[in-house]
Design a protein around this motif. Structure first.
Motif: not given
Length: 375
Positions: A295-297, A312-315, A365-366, A372-375
């Motif tokens: 619902d909210l990226a 895990p937060l995309t940052a 990230r997620v 394709h999230p990075s590690r």
């Protein structure tokens, strides 16, 4: 062994300086790096004028001599660099580490003064460091918006020794505007976050920022990207503002702002400053029925603890170490130190003033919903 970004830059410069030009693919293979990482490094070096890019190749700048990479370094033994920062915690820990390791690599010594954001403490700490033998200063004044208010900070331009501003800037016309400066390009980082969310299909993107010296640049980059991409305008977040309000109130208002935006359909994504704020907000959003990222990226700003969250937060990740290292190299060059640790072995401190902006990276990230999230 994996090299730190500053070590990679040094190695790229060494090879290009030695050979004059190299194809990107060849250079990536020789350094054992991915082509993506190398291109990012080359872009950063090109932005500083240290190399040129030409048809898939990396070229030593036109008209610049190519000294032998093994040229002897001017000794810096006994040289002392003073550094005034608000704190050595959180954001500034890596800034200080980058400066310290660069100064020590040149054979000099770094001494620290802390302002703790206290009024007039910056100038007092600078005077103390100079009185105890500092030959030059790295300064991060406690300017509320990352820049001085009218009449503020004049002392920074009145020192009788080389000064480099770190993560701060002064507006045109202010005496400190002529000082050397190295900072993270936070506006670019915010714009990159907006562009990434737009590529994922989002048109209603909110910005929730806390009041800090970083916030004005985040707002500027966010607004510029929204306008440039033709995205839907979203009302400003109520998260900042009155300092008399409590942290609980600030989080409550930000939570309501995001929930109402999602419920109305005007907001499908948000950029949150900082990681710590996002880690507090996301469970509260989920408790209100707002799914992240469905619902909210969410993209956070700072990347201090974003990868440690349950989700895990995309940052956006400012390269704080590189900022500290670049500032130290620039100051060392002003002090006449050449070779390893100096900003540019070609100038020995004689070049014109420099304003360097270090571009942040986006760590996928997620939480943004990317495939394709990075590690």
């Amino acid at each position: 062994m994996r090299l730190h970004v500053d070590q990679r830059h040094e190695r790229v410069l060494e090879l290009v300086r030695e050979r004059g030009s190299l194809r990107v693919a060849e250079l990536a293979e020789e350094l054992g790096m991915s082509a993506v990482t190398l291109r990012r490094d080359v872009e950063a070096l090109a932005a500083q004028g240290l190399v040129e890019r030409l048809h898939g190749a990396v070229v030593w700048p036109t008209g610049q001599s190519r000294p032998a990479p093994a040229a002897a370094a001017a000794p810096a033994e006994g040289l002392v660099v003073g550094m005034v920062v608000p704190t050595t915690e959180y954001y500034y820990a890596d800034v200080v580490r980058g400066a310290r390791e660069t100064v020590e690599a040149a054979g000099a010594r770094l001494t620290i003064g802390l302002s703790r954001y206290l009024p007039d403490e910056d100038a007092a700490q600078a005077r103390r460091l100079l009185s105890t033998g500092a030959d030059g200063l790295l300064l991060t004044p406690s300017w509320e918006h990352g820049r001085p208010e009218p009449g503020e900070g004049l002392w920074t331009a009145e020192q009788g020794t080389p000064v480099v501003l770190v993560e701060r800037w002064a507006p045109l016309g202010h005496p400190a505007a002529s000082l050397d400066r190295v900072r993270s390009d936070h506006a670019h980082g915010a714009a990159e976050a907006v562009a990434h969310l737009a590529r994922l299909g989002h048109r209603g993107i909110a910005l929730a920022v806390q009041d800090s010296p970083t916030a004005p640049r985040l707002r500027a980059g966010y607004r510029a990207a929204v306008e440039a991409l033709g995205l839907d305008p979203v009302p400003d977040s109520p998260g900042g503002g009155d300092p008399a309000r409590s942290e609980a109130d600030r989080f409550g208002r930000t939570l309501e702002y995001l929930c109402q935006g999602v419920a109305s359909g005007t907001v499908t994504a948000a950029i949150v400053h900082s990681d710590a704020d996002a880690i507090v907000l996301i469970p509260r959003l989920q408790a209100r029925g707002v799914r992240v990222p469905e619902d909210l990226a969410v993209i956070t700003y700072d990347d201090e603890v974003a990868g440690l969250a349950d989700l895990p937060l995309t940052a956006v990740s400012p390269d704080k170490y590189a900022v500290g290292a670049a500032a130290a190299r620039l100051l060392l060059s002003r002090l006449g130190v050449r070779g390893r640790g100096a900003a540019d072995p070609r100038d020995g401190g004689r070049s014109s003033r420099r304003h360097l902006d270090i571009l942040p990276a986006l760590r996928i990230r997620v939480s943004c919903g990317a495939d394709h999230p990075s590690r």
